[in-house]
Design an enzyme around this catalytic site. Structure first.
Site, short mmCIF file in Angstrom:
data_model
loop_
_atom_site.label_atom_id
_atom_site.label_comp_id
_atom_site.label_asym_id
_atom_site.label_seq_id
_atom_site.Cartn_x
_atom_site.Cartn_y
_atom_site.Cartn_z
N CYS A 52 0.84 -1.21 0.00
CA CYS A 52 0.00 0.00 0.00
C CYS A 52 0.87 1.26 0.00
O CYS A 52 1.84 1.36 0.76
CB CYS A 52 -0.92 -0.01 1.22
SG CYS A 52 -2.08 1.36 1.20
N CYS A 59 0.19 0.29 10.27
CA CYS A 59 -0.26 -0.75 9.33
C CYS A 59 0.85 -1.64 8.75
O CYS A 59 1.80 -1.15 8.14
CB CYS A 59 -1.04 -0.11 8.19
SG CYS A 59 -1.82 -1.39 7.15
N CYS A 128 -19.55 -6.64 3.28
CA CYS A 128 -18.89 -5.38 3.63
C CYS A 128 -17.58 -5.31 2.86
O CYS A 128 -16.99 -6.35 2.55
CB CYS A 128 -18.62 -5.39 5.14
SG CYS A 128 -17.69 -3.93 5.69
N ARG A 260 -18.19 -3.02 17.83
CA ARG A 260 -17.41 -4.24 17.57
C ARG A 260 -16.10 -4.27 18.34
O ARG A 260 -15.27 -3.37 18.23
CB ARG A 260 -17.14 -4.37 16.06
CG ARG A 260 -16.47 -5.70 15.68
CD ARG A 260 -16.44 -5.92 14.17
NE ARG A 260 -17.76 -5.76 13.61
CZ ARG A 260 -18.06 -4.91 12.63
NH1 ARG A 260 -17.13 -4.16 12.10
NH2 ARG A 260 -19.30 -4.80 12.18
N1 SAM Z 1 -6.80 0.40 2.99
C1 SAM Z 1 -8.11 0.63 3.46
C2 SAM Z 1 -8.16 1.75 4.48
O1 SAM Z 1 -7.15 2.04 5.11
O2 SAM Z 1 -9.25 2.28 4.67
C3 SAM Z 1 -8.76 -0.60 4.03
C4 SAM Z 1 -7.93 -1.59 4.84
S1 SAM Z 1 -7.25 -0.98 6.36
C5 SAM Z 1 -6.14 -2.26 6.79
C6 SAM Z 1 -8.60 -1.08 7.49
C7 SAM Z 1 -8.40 -0.64 8.90
O3 SAM Z 1 -7.66 -1.60 9.63
C8 SAM Z 1 -7.64 0.64 9.16
O4 SAM Z 1 -8.43 1.77 8.97
C9 SAM Z 1 -7.27 0.49 10.62
O5 SAM Z 1 -8.28 1.07 11.43
C10 SAM Z 1 -7.24 -1.02 10.83
N2 SAM Z 1 -5.86 -1.49 11.14
C11 SAM Z 1 -4.85 -1.64 10.28
N3 SAM Z 1 -3.73 -2.06 10.90
C12 SAM Z 1 -4.06 -2.20 12.21
C13 SAM Z 1 -3.33 -2.59 13.37
N4 SAM Z 1 -2.04 -2.92 13.31
N5 SAM Z 1 -3.97 -2.63 14.55
C14 SAM Z 1 -5.28 -2.31 14.62
N6 SAM Z 1 -6.02 -1.91 13.56
C15 SAM Z 1 -5.42 -1.85 12.38
FE1 SF4 Z 2 -2.95 1.17 3.29
FE2 SF4 Z 2 -2.90 0.01 5.68
FE3 SF4 Z 2 -3.30 2.62 5.50
FE4 SF4 Z 2 -5.23 0.91 4.64
S1 SF4 Z 2 -4.51 1.16 6.75
S2 SF4 Z 2 -4.49 2.75 3.60
S3 SF4 Z 2 -3.94 -0.75 3.87
S4 SF4 Z 2 -1.42 1.53 4.88
#
Ligand code: SAM
Ligand code: SF4
Ligand code: DTB
Length: 331
Positions: A52, A59, A128, A260
């Site tokens: 990404c 992330c 979803c 949730r």
């Molecule tokens: N890329 C899209 C976005 O960011 O909207 C969708 C996927 S993203 C992985 C979805 C959500 O996962 C993020 O908005 C964040 O809230 C959650 N997330 C990602 N990494 C995480 C982590 N290490 N711990 C907890 N929540 C996490």
């Molecule tokens: Fe990309 Fe992770 Fe951010 Fe979603 S949460 S936009 S997958 S870097």
């Protein structure tokens, strides 16, 4: 009565209530608005993993951090439907497909996602997606394909946001949420605790969520999963009491919403999770993995449901309570 005119002071007063009082108050409202013991079971699948371009500091899928998460192109529809069938057989009623995209583009990949949405919807599950930013037309196309909910998290307060993500703004997030609403898709929007934010940031995030024109139908509360290679890898572990306080406050502010207990659940004991349910959580993610990190197994969760006497919520149960009129007066 649902309210979307909460003030920061009111929210702070709720958030600062002594814990046992707070749990009691949230649990009482929960009984009034929802069926006690009923828990929505959602399963996640990462349909496009890693690589990404965004810089979200938490992330594991951001290309710029070395987290060991490999890049995987968009999955084939048939493979995704197989996973959905497995999740359905294990008792899940909502299937959430996640893509490590900054935003949706109008290309063949999006057409394939639309096909997946159609397929999962036809299986009788609530579908979803969480695909990053969307414009109004893309939200409409997802809706036409049968999308039931769109997940797009605010993650933290608008003030703290730029400490965590620099490649997009809070307003970008709010705009996508508005596009989702306009398309008639239900909104799933929450945040993460443990990013290094203050209590005030948490209160402000809850304020933004609970004063949207309409409450999100679901609010995921995530505890940061600390992934090696991300800038937040050394953050302290989230205290379960903080999780309980967030869940209870969200329940009181948005009584008819699905709250949730999301990421981080694998680190909480059954007793700790039971407290989260008592504080008003009524939805979880099941399946061995969240998107890329571990989650309790279906077997473990079935045992917990049995032990605590929880019942899975059926798919497409009327969610009109949330759609009910908001009032300017306190209920
Ligand atoms: N890329 C899209 C976005 O960011 O909207 C969708 C996927 S993203 C992985 C979805 C959500 O996962 C993020 O908005 C964040 O809230 C959650 N997330 C990602 N990494 C995480 C982590 N290490 N711990 C907890 N929540 C996490
Ligand atoms: Fe990309 Fe992770 Fe951010 Fe979603 S949460 S936009 S997958 S870097
Ligand atoms: C949400 O609020 N939490 C889920 C879902 N929405 C998409 C994602 C959690 C991701 C945890 C880190 C991972 O597994 O990659």
């Amino acid at each position: 009565m649902l309210r979307n005119n909460w003030t920061i002071e009111e929210i702070r007063a709720i958030y600062d209530t002594p814990l046992l009082d707070l749990i009691h108050r949230a649990g009482t409202l929960h009984r009034e608005y929802n069926t006690i013991g009923e828990v929505q079971v959602c399963t996640l699948l990462s349909i496009k993993t890693g690589g990404c371009p965004e810089d979200c500091a938490y992330c594991p899928q951001a290309a710029r951090y070395n987290t060991g998460v490999g890049v995987q192109a968009l999955m084939k529809k048939e493979e995704v439907l197989e996973y959905a069938a497995k999740a359905k057989a294990a008792g899940s009623t909502r299937f959430c497909m996640g893509a490590a995209w900054r935003e949706v583009r109008d290309n063949k990949d999006f057409d394939r996602v639309l096909d997946m949405v159609k397929g999962v919807n036809e299986m009788g599950m609530e579908v979803c997606c969480t695909l990053g930013m969307l414009n109004e037309d893309q939200a409409k196309r997802l809706s036409d394909a049968g999308l039931y909910a769109y997940n797009h998290n605010l993650d933290t307060s608008s003030e703290y946001y730029s400490e965590i993500i620099s490649t997009r703004t809070y307003d970008d997030r709010l705009k996508t949420l508005d596009n989702v609403r306009r398309a008639g898709v239900t909104v799933c929007c929450g945040g993460i605790i443990g990013l290094g934010e203050t209590h005030e940031d948490r209160i402000k995030m809850l304020h933004t969520l609970s004063t949207l024109p309409q409450h999100p139908e679901s609010v995921p509360i995530n505890a940061l999963v600390r992934v090696k290679g991300t800038p937040l890898e050394n953050n302290p572990k989230v205290d379960v009491w903080d999780m309980i306080r967030m869940i209870a406050t969200a329940r009181i502010l948005m009584p008819a919403t699905m709250v949730r207990l999301s990421a981080g659940r694998a680190d909480f004991s059954q007793a700790e999770q039971a407290l989260c349910f008592m504080a008003g959580a009524n939805s979880i993610f099941t399946g061995e993995k969240l998107l890329t990190t571990p989650n309790p197994s279906f077997e473990e969760d079935n045992l917990m449901f049995e032990l605590l006497g929880l019942k899975p919520r059926v798919a497409f149960k009327d969610e009109t309570a949330v759609k009910g009129e908001l009032t300017a007066e306190q209920g």
